[in-house]
Every structure is written in C-alpha cells, then in structure tokens.
Design a protein around this motif. Sequence first.
Motif, PDB file in Angstrom:
ATOM      1  N   SER A   1       5.525 -56.592 -39.399  1.00 58.54           N
ATOM      2  CA  SER A   1       5.734 -58.038 -39.395  1.00 58.54           C
ATOM      3  C   SER A   1       4.644 -58.739 -40.206  1.00 58.54           C
ATOM      4  CB  SER A   1       5.743 -58.550 -37.950  1.00 58.54           C
ATOM      5  OG  SER A   1       5.879 -59.940 -37.922  1.00 58.54           O
ATOM      6  N   LEU A   2       3.391 -58.288 -40.045  1.00 63.34           N
ATOM      7  CA  LEU A   2       2.289 -58.859 -40.815  1.00 63.34           C
ATOM      8  C   LEU A   2       2.500 -58.623 -42.303  1.00 63.34           C
ATOM      9  CD1 LEU A   2      -0.437 -60.230 -41.186  1.00 63.34           C
ATOM     10  CD2 LEU A   2      -1.542 -58.046 -40.629  1.00 63.34           C
ATOM     11  N   LYS A   3       2.928 -57.430 -42.644  1.00 60.62           N
ATOM     12  CA  LYS A   3       3.171 -57.109 -44.062  1.00 60.62           C
ATOM     13  C   LYS A   3       4.276 -58.004 -44.627  1.00 60.62           C
ATOM     14  CE  LYS A   3       3.708 -53.085 -47.015  1.00 60.62           C
ATOM     15  NZ  LYS A   3       3.823 -51.618 -47.040  1.00 60.62           N
ATOM     16  N   ALA A   4       5.365 -58.148 -43.887  1.00 58.47           N
ATOM     17  CA  ALA A   4       6.486 -58.981 -44.340  1.00 58.47           C
ATOM     18  C   ALA A   4       6.057 -60.446 -44.461  1.00 58.47           C
ATOM     19  CB  ALA A   4       7.663 -58.848 -43.377  1.00 58.47           C
ATOM     20  N   ASP A   5       5.330 -60.939 -43.458  1.00 62.64           N
ATOM     21  CA  ASP A   5       4.892 -62.334 -43.489  1.00 62.64           C
ATOM     22  C   ASP A   5       3.888 -62.580 -44.611  1.00 62.64           C
ATOM     23  OD1 ASP A   5       6.564 -62.973 -41.424  1.00 62.64           O
ATOM     24  OD2 ASP A   5       4.996 -63.069 -39.887  1.00 62.64           O
ATOM     25  N   THR A   6       3.029 -61.617 -44.879  1.00 60.03           N
ATOM     26  CA  THR A   6       2.054 -61.758 -45.974  1.00 60.03           C
ATOM     27  C   THR A   6       2.792 -61.852 -47.309  1.00 60.03           C
ATOM     28  OG1 THR A   6       0.402 -60.540 -44.685  1.00 60.03           O
ATOM     29  CG2 THR A   6       0.006 -60.739 -47.050  1.00 60.03           C
ATOM     30  N   ASN A   7       3.793 -61.004 -47.489  1.00 61.97           N
ATOM     31  CA  ASN A   7       4.587 -61.068 -48.728  1.00 61.97           C
ATOM     32  C   ASN A   7       5.360 -62.382 -48.829  1.00 61.97           C
ATOM     33  OD1 ASN A   7       4.037 -58.665 -50.271  1.00 61.97           O
ATOM     34  ND2 ASN A   7       4.960 -57.526 -48.594  1.00 61.97           N
ATOM     35  N   LYS A   8       5.877 -62.870 -47.698  1.00 61.06           N
ATOM     36  CA  LYS A   8       6.575 -64.167 -47.700  1.00 61.06           C
ATOM     37  C   LYS A   8       5.608 -65.289 -48.100  1.00 61.06           C
ATOM     38  CE  LYS A   8       9.810 -63.097 -43.998  1.00 61.06           C
ATOM     39  NZ  LYS A   8      10.040 -63.308 -42.548  1.00 61.06           N
ATOM     40  N   LEU A   9       4.383 -65.231 -47.595  1.00 63.01           N
ATOM     41  CA  LEU A   9       3.391 -66.255 -47.947  1.00 63.01           C
ATOM     42  C   LEU A   9       3.035 -66.208 -49.419  1.00 63.01           C
ATOM     43  CD1 LEU A   9       0.878 -66.437 -44.971  1.00 63.01           C
ATOM     44  CD2 LEU A   9       2.503 -68.159 -45.724  1.00 63.01           C
ATOM     45  N   LYS A  10       2.946 -65.009 -49.984  1.00 64.01           N
ATOM     46  CA  LYS A  10       2.663 -64.889 -51.416  1.00 64.01           C
ATOM     47  C   LYS A  10       3.777 -65.568 -52.221  1.00 64.01           C
ATOM     48  CE  LYS A  10       1.207 -60.949 -53.144  1.00 64.01           C
ATOM     49  NZ  LYS A  10       0.072 -61.335 -53.992  1.00 64.01           N
ATOM     50  N   ARG A  11       5.033 -65.339 -51.838  1.00 65.97           N
ATOM     51  CA  ARG A  11       6.157 -65.984 -52.527  1.00 65.97           C
ATOM     52  C   ARG A  11       6.127 -67.500 -52.295  1.00 65.97           C
ATOM     53  NH1 ARG A  11       8.616 -61.305 -50.711  1.00 65.97           N
ATOM     54  NH2 ARG A  11       9.538 -62.305 -48.897  1.00 65.97           N
ATOM     55  N   LEU A  12       5.817 -67.904 -51.068  1.00 64.23           N
ATOM     56  CA  LEU A  12       5.757 -69.314 -50.736  1.00 64.23           C
ATOM     57  C   LEU A  12       4.729 -70.053 -51.589  1.00 64.23           C
ATOM     58  CD1 LEU A  12       6.404 -71.776 -48.836  1.00 64.23           C
ATOM     59  CD2 LEU A  12       4.518 -70.947 -47.426  1.00 64.23           C
ATOM     60  N   ILE A  13       3.521 -69.504 -51.691  1.00 59.17           N
ATOM     61  CA  ILE A  13       2.511 -70.221 -52.480  1.00 59.17           C
ATOM     62  C   ILE A  13       2.838 -70.181 -53.977  1.00 59.17           C
ATOM     63  CG2 ILE A  13       0.710 -70.046 -50.714  1.00 59.17           C
ATOM     64  CD1 ILE A  13      -0.686 -67.928 -52.411  1.00 59.17           C
ATOM     65  N   ASP A  14       3.540 -69.134 -54.423  1.00 60.53           N
ATOM     66  CA  ASP A  14       4.014 -69.120 -55.817  1.00 60.53           C
ATOM     67  C   ASP A  14       5.006 -70.269 -56.041  1.00 60.53           C
ATOM     68  OD1 ASP A  14       2.468 -66.922 -56.461  1.00 60.53           O
ATOM     69  OD2 ASP A  14       4.133 -65.489 -56.356  1.00 60.53           O
ATOM     70  N   GLU A  15       5.927 -70.453 -55.092  1.00 62.36           N
ATOM     71  CA  GLU A  15       6.905 -71.536 -55.200  1.00 62.36           C
ATOM     72  C   GLU A  15       6.209 -72.906 -55.153  1.00 62.36           C
ATOM     73  OE1 GLU A  15       9.439 -70.787 -51.845  1.00 62.36           O
ATOM     74  OE2 GLU A  15      10.253 -68.961 -52.742  1.00 62.36           O
ATOM     75  N   ARG A  16       5.249 -73.050 -54.263  1.00 62.45           N
ATOM     76  CA  ARG A  16       4.521 -74.317 -54.135  1.00 62.45           C
ATOM     77  C   ARG A  16       3.726 -74.600 -55.411  1.00 62.45           C
ATOM     78  NH1 ARG A  16       7.054 -77.256 -51.726  1.00 62.45           N
ATOM     79  NH2 ARG A  16       8.559 -75.695 -52.158  1.00 62.45           N
ATOM     80  N   HIS A  17       3.147 -73.546 -55.996  1.00 59.24           N
ATOM     81  CA  HIS A  17       2.397 -73.677 -57.245  1.00 59.24           C
ATOM     82  C   HIS A  17       3.319 -74.190 -58.349  1.00 59.24           C
ATOM     83  CE1 HIS A  17       0.222 -71.789 -60.824  1.00 59.24           C
ATOM     84  NE2 HIS A  17      -0.615 -72.710 -60.358  1.00 59.24           N
ATOM     85  N   GLN A  18       4.499 -73.597 -58.463  1.00 65.62           N
ATOM     86  CA  GLN A  18       5.461 -74.030 -59.480  1.00 65.62           C
ATOM     87  C   GLN A  18       5.879 -75.478 -59.246  1.00 65.62           C
ATOM     88  OE1 GLN A  18       6.337 -72.642 -62.391  1.00 65.62           O
ATOM     89  NE2 GLN A  18       4.727 -71.224 -61.767  1.00 65.62           N
ATOM     90  N   ARG A  19       6.104 -75.830 -57.986  1.00 68.57           N
ATOM     91  CA  ARG A  19       6.480 -77.222 -57.664  1.00 68.57           C
ATOM     92  C   ARG A  19       5.357 -78.175 -58.090  1.00 68.57           C
ATOM     93  NH1 ARG A  19       9.674 -80.397 -54.010  1.00 68.57           N
ATOM     94  NH2 ARG A  19       8.548 -82.331 -53.622  1.00 68.57           N
ATOM     95  N   PHE A  20       4.121 -77.799 -57.777  1.00 70.44           N
ATOM     96  CA  PHE A  20       2.971 -78.629 -58.126  1.00 70.44           C
ATOM     97  C   PHE A  20       2.902 -78.843 -59.638  1.00 70.44           C
ATOM     98  CE2 PHE A  20      -1.511 -79.224 -59.268  1.00 70.44           C
ATOM     99  CZ  PHE A  20      -1.867 -80.281 -58.443  1.00 70.44           C
TER     100      PHE A  20
END
Length: 126
Positions: free
Chosen positions: A5-24
């Motif tokens: 679960s930690l591994k999956a959530d960590t990967n989700k966070l990496k994708r999330l901050i990539d998306e937020r970076h692009q939005r910014f």
Amino acid sequence: MDVMSLKADTNKLKRLIDERHQRFLNTEGPVDKKSYDFFNQVKKETDPMFRLTNEWVKEAEAFVKDRKTNVHPNQVKSTHENIEMIILHSYYLDVHRKRFKELYQSSHYVLDMVLDDLEQNEKSSL
C-alpha cells in the motif's frame, strides 16, 4: 503497516505532484482568491489528494520508524507538508516558479528514497 500500500501510494503521489507541476506551469494566473466558487471547486478537487497525502504520511512514518531506512522521519513530515503546498500552489499560483520547483524536486527526492528503501527491504526479506 502494508508495504504494498505504501509503495502504491508513493507512486500515486509521484504522479500527483507531476500533474500539479504541469498545472502550475500551464495555468495562467493570478486567480481570484476571494471567489467562493473557485474555493469550493478547489476544495472538491483537492479533497482526494489531501486524503492520499494523509494516508501516505501515516504509512511512511510507520515504515521509517520500524525499519532501517535512509529516510529520516522529519523528511517524511516535511515531504507531506511540501506536497500539500504543491497541491494548493497549483491552484492559487501564489508562489514563484523557483520555489515551486524546489518543493517539487524535494518531494520527488524523498518519494524516490522511500521507494528505494521499500525495494531494499523487499530484497532483504527474500
């Protein structure tokens, strides 16, 4: 503490901050910070993101506390705070690009360290 679960959530966070970076980077600012409609839109859209970050910080803190890792508990806490700032700044566009990039790179660095530590723990438990 569920390592998968930690591994999956960590990967989700990496994708999330990539998306937020692009939005910014791709959103024209500034926004009307006093707009109630915008606030409600942000609240609705960010709620699942904040739930993910809160779940991740609990899992990551338990992981670094229970095992030999290269990540310090303070790094987990700081990364959690940095990711929350990334989420908010990606909507409100109220920070300089350089500062946003620092938050983004720092978060990726620690998330990658957590993934590396998870991998090392998997290998050592075989």
